[in-house]
Enzyme design. Sequence first.
Site, PDB file in Angstrom:
ATOM      1  N   ARG A  64     -15.596  50.035   3.993  1.00 29.75           N
ATOM      2  CA  ARG A  64     -15.607  48.749   3.580  1.00 29.75           C
ATOM      3  C   ARG A  64     -16.064  47.761   4.624  1.00 29.75           C
ATOM      4  O   ARG A  64     -16.814  46.704   4.440  1.00 29.75           O
ATOM      5  CB  ARG A  64     -14.262  48.070   3.102  1.00 29.75           C
ATOM      6  CG  ARG A  64     -14.316  46.653   2.504  1.00 29.75           C
ATOM      7  CD  ARG A  64     -12.845  46.432   1.811  1.00 29.75           C
ATOM      8  NE  ARG A  64     -13.067  45.034   1.220  1.00 29.75           N
ATOM      9  CZ  ARG A  64     -11.825  44.235   1.537  1.00 29.75           C
ATOM     10  NH1 ARG A  64     -11.421  44.647   2.225  1.00 29.75           N
ATOM     11  NH2 ARG A  64     -11.976  43.084   0.978  1.00 29.75           N
ATOM     12  N   HIS A  68     -18.962  44.675   4.344  1.00 26.55           N
ATOM     13  CA  HIS A  68     -18.574  43.239   5.022  1.00 26.55           C
ATOM     14  C   HIS A  68     -19.546  42.842   6.085  1.00 26.55           C
ATOM     15  O   HIS A  68     -19.630  41.697   6.358  1.00 26.55           O
ATOM     16  CB  HIS A  68     -16.974  43.029   4.999  1.00 26.55           C
ATOM     17  CG  HIS A  68     -16.289  42.987   3.939  1.00 26.55           C
ATOM     18  ND1 HIS A  68     -15.060  42.353   3.846  1.00 26.55           N
ATOM     19  CD2 HIS A  68     -16.589  43.409   2.413  1.00 26.55           C
ATOM     20  CE1 HIS A  68     -14.775  42.475   2.453  1.00 26.55           C
ATOM     21  NE2 HIS A  68     -15.757  43.078   1.764  1.00 26.55           N
ATOM     22  N   ASN A  96     -11.802  38.864   4.502  1.00 29.88           N
ATOM     23  CA  ASN A  96     -11.373  39.794   5.384  1.00 29.88           C
ATOM     24  C   ASN A  96     -10.094  39.435   5.931  1.00 29.88           C
ATOM     25  O   ASN A  96      -9.343  40.713   6.288  1.00 29.88           O
ATOM     26  CB  ASN A  96     -12.421  39.547   6.736  1.00 29.88           C
ATOM     27  CG  ASN A  96     -13.826  39.993   6.370  1.00 29.88           C
ATOM     28  OD1 ASN A  96     -14.036  40.945   5.563  1.00 29.88           O
ATOM     29  ND2 ASN A  96     -14.520  39.463   7.281  1.00 29.88           N
ATOM     30  N   HIS A 195     -15.305  52.108  -4.600  1.00 27.80           N
ATOM     31  CA  HIS A 195     -13.616  51.805  -5.025  1.00 27.80           C
ATOM     32  C   HIS A 195     -13.142  53.171  -5.534  1.00 27.80           C
ATOM     33  O   HIS A 195     -12.086  52.901  -6.336  1.00 27.80           O
ATOM     34  CB  HIS A 195     -13.850  50.710  -6.174  1.00 27.80           C
ATOM     35  CG  HIS A 195     -14.059  49.289  -5.186  1.00 27.80           C
ATOM     36  ND1 HIS A 195     -14.137  48.209  -6.062  1.00 27.80           N
ATOM     37  CD2 HIS A 195     -14.195  48.932  -4.114  1.00 27.80           C
ATOM     38  CE1 HIS A 195     -14.388  47.123  -5.215  1.00 27.80           C
ATOM     39  NE2 HIS A 195     -14.342  47.716  -4.136  1.00 27.80           N
TER      40      HIS A 195
HETATM   41  C1  HEM Z   1     -19.717  43.460  -4.314  1.00 27.88           C
HETATM   42  C2  HEM Z   1     -18.435  43.276  -5.143  1.00 27.88           C
HETATM   43  C3  HEM Z   1     -17.215  43.653  -4.564  1.00 27.88           C
HETATM   44  C4  HEM Z   1     -15.927  43.135  -4.780  1.00 27.88           C
HETATM   45  C5  HEM Z   1     -15.494  41.809  -5.431  1.00 27.88           C
HETATM   46  C6  HEM Z   1     -15.130  43.806  -3.965  1.00 27.88           C
HETATM   47  C7  HEM Z   1     -13.719  43.474  -3.704  1.00 27.88           C
HETATM   48  C8  HEM Z   1     -12.668  44.197  -3.160  1.00 27.88           C
HETATM   49  C9  HEM Z   1     -11.274  43.772  -2.733  1.00 27.88           C
HETATM   50  C10 HEM Z   1     -10.895  42.578  -3.511  1.00 27.88           C
HETATM   51  C11 HEM Z   1     -10.720  44.784  -2.252  1.00 27.88           C
HETATM   52  C12 HEM Z   1      -9.147  44.924  -1.913  1.00 27.88           C
HETATM   53  C13 HEM Z   1      -9.188  44.441  -0.582  1.00 27.88           C
HETATM   54  C14 HEM Z   1      -7.712  43.957  -0.495  1.00 27.88           C
HETATM   55  O1  HEM Z   1      -6.808  43.900  -1.386  1.00 27.88           O
HETATM   56  O2  HEM Z   1      -7.404  43.595   0.718  1.00 27.88           O
HETATM   57  C15 HEM Z   1     -11.618  45.952  -2.025  1.00 27.88           C
HETATM   58  C16 HEM Z   1     -11.383  47.081  -1.234  1.00 27.88           C
HETATM   59  C17 HEM Z   1     -12.471  48.021  -1.063  1.00 27.88           C
HETATM   60  N1  HEM Z   1     -13.648  47.670  -1.171  1.00 27.88           N
HETATM   61 FE1  HEM Z   1     -14.706  46.549  -2.273  1.00 27.88          FE
HETATM   62  N2  HEM Z   1     -15.761  44.870  -3.409  1.00 27.88           N
HETATM   63  C18 HEM Z   1     -17.017  45.024  -3.574  1.00 27.88           C
HETATM   64  C19 HEM Z   1     -17.837  45.805  -3.432  1.00 27.88           C
HETATM   65  C20 HEM Z   1     -17.641  46.903  -2.341  1.00 27.88           C
HETATM   66  C21 HEM Z   1     -18.726  47.804  -1.876  1.00 27.88           C
HETATM   67  C22 HEM Z   1     -20.340  47.534  -2.272  1.00 27.88           C
HETATM   68  C23 HEM Z   1     -18.369  48.548  -1.185  1.00 27.88           C
HETATM   69  C24 HEM Z   1     -18.980  49.547  -0.154  1.00 27.88           C
HETATM   70  C25 HEM Z   1     -19.982  49.836  -0.210  1.00 27.88           C
HETATM   71  C26 HEM Z   1     -16.697  48.450  -1.307  1.00 27.88           C
HETATM   72  C27 HEM Z   1     -15.759  49.048  -0.574  1.00 27.88           C
HETATM   73  C28 HEM Z   1     -14.333  48.860  -0.484  1.00 27.88           C
HETATM   74  C29 HEM Z   1     -13.554  49.860  -0.006  1.00 27.88           C
HETATM   75  C30 HEM Z   1     -13.518  51.173   0.400  1.00 27.88           C
HETATM   76  C31 HEM Z   1     -12.131  49.285  -0.271  1.00 27.88           C
HETATM   77  C32 HEM Z   1     -10.814  49.549   0.232  1.00 27.88           C
HETATM   78  C33 HEM Z   1     -10.577  49.382   1.228  1.00 27.88           C
HETATM   79  C34 HEM Z   1      -9.353  49.664   2.114  1.00 27.88           C
HETATM   80  O3  HEM Z   1      -8.367  50.618   1.397  1.00 27.88           O
HETATM   81  O4  HEM Z   1      -8.897  49.467   3.202  1.00 27.88           O
HETATM   82  N3  HEM Z   1     -16.424  47.415  -1.928  1.00 27.88           N
HETATM   83  N4  HEM Z   1     -12.927  45.602  -2.531  1.00 27.88           N
END
Ligand code: HEM
Length: 323
Positions: A64, A68, A96, A195
Amino acid sequence: MALFCGSTSLMIGFSLLFLVLGSVNATLSKDYYYSSCPKLLDTVKCTVESAISKEPRMGASLLRLFFHDCFVNGCDGSILLDDTSNFFGEKNAIPNKNSARGFEVIDKIKSAVEEVCPGVISCADIVTIAARDSVEILGGPSWDVKLGRRDSRTASRSAANNGIPAPTSNLNQLISRFSALGLSTKDLVALFGSHTIGQARCTTFRGHIYNESNIDTSFANTRQTECPKSRGSGDNNLAPLDLTTSTSFDNHYFKNLVENKGLLHSDQQLFNGGSTDSIVSGYSMNSSSFFSDFASAMIKMGDISPLTGSNGEIRKNCRRVNL
Ligand code: HEM
Ligand SMILES: *[C@@H]1O[C@H](CO)[C@@H](O)[C@H](O)[C@H]1NC(C)=O
Ligand SMILES: *[C@@H]1O[C@H](CO)[C@@H](O)[C@H](O)[C@H]1NC(C)=O
């Protein structure tokens, strides 16, 4: 899956030959550090491997960070800069704050890399390699990363607030943000497959599990038990983005979407009667097509506005610009 962190490389003999090529190259290439740091990839992988074995979620967090970083003025390490008394960077931007993690692992990698090749490897490239390694270690595809990015001397909190889509985004908003960065709708769906690993906080999915109808009822009920309805209570409670296998990089995320078991509003947007339904169902039935589209899309995301040539710098410490 043992790795030998200190293993010597056989590539040193080629160093001189490639030194000149590497130093004049102003575009990204997979061999960018071939001569200047032949141990780079082994060194990074070793540190990522040990971080993930201590905490499997860390792979998701590192992946992630790359997203970002790249979505805010390109893949330039800007997300890594700490705030100071007169500088407000991206770490405390809304997407973030209390959420982005893995910075200590990036520091560890940077130290390990500085030991083998001082002053040569950018923090932006470290984030890129760590994201790829994380996916591979958790069972996903691998690919050759393009390298040669330099680090920014700035970061922008407002660009992070505006540039990283919110989990309340609708499909058309997602498509248009990705398209502004040169990423197709297929890239969007493939990248969302990230995800399949990691966790989200209650505050990011409360609205979807309480207020929306495009969600499986028993799944919503299960998630509600750990995420109280009233705003402010349990905001930081975690739930897996993929309810089945949250530390394996696989195509279960797409199988979930087909069953209306996406955790975030934005997840379920990908399978909600719109133009991306067919891509989602394709990936849910064929993980190799997901893996190969994911790898291509990660390479494309890594190409967003890199700093090259004499732009930017090679930071000594990923958290601060050089003096
Ligand atoms: C573009 C639309 C996207 C949205 C709206 C989105 C939103 C989110 C949100 C809300 C979370 C949870 C964060 C939290 O509660 O602290 C999350 C986690 C995550 N996102 Fe996304 N995301 C998007 C795209 C992506 C992309 C493109 C990637 C990677 C290429 C990605 C990888 C991840 C990963 C791996 C997690 C888990 C992180 C962890 O466990 O520390 N996301 N995302
Ligand atoms: C659900 O929607 C109502 C009406 O829009 C709103 O007042 C409430 O805060 C929402 N609840 C959650 C948990 O998002
Ligand atoms: C799955 O996708 C791969 C790669 O796109 C393709 O070559 C293969 O034929 C597909 N398999 C099936 C069963 O459709």
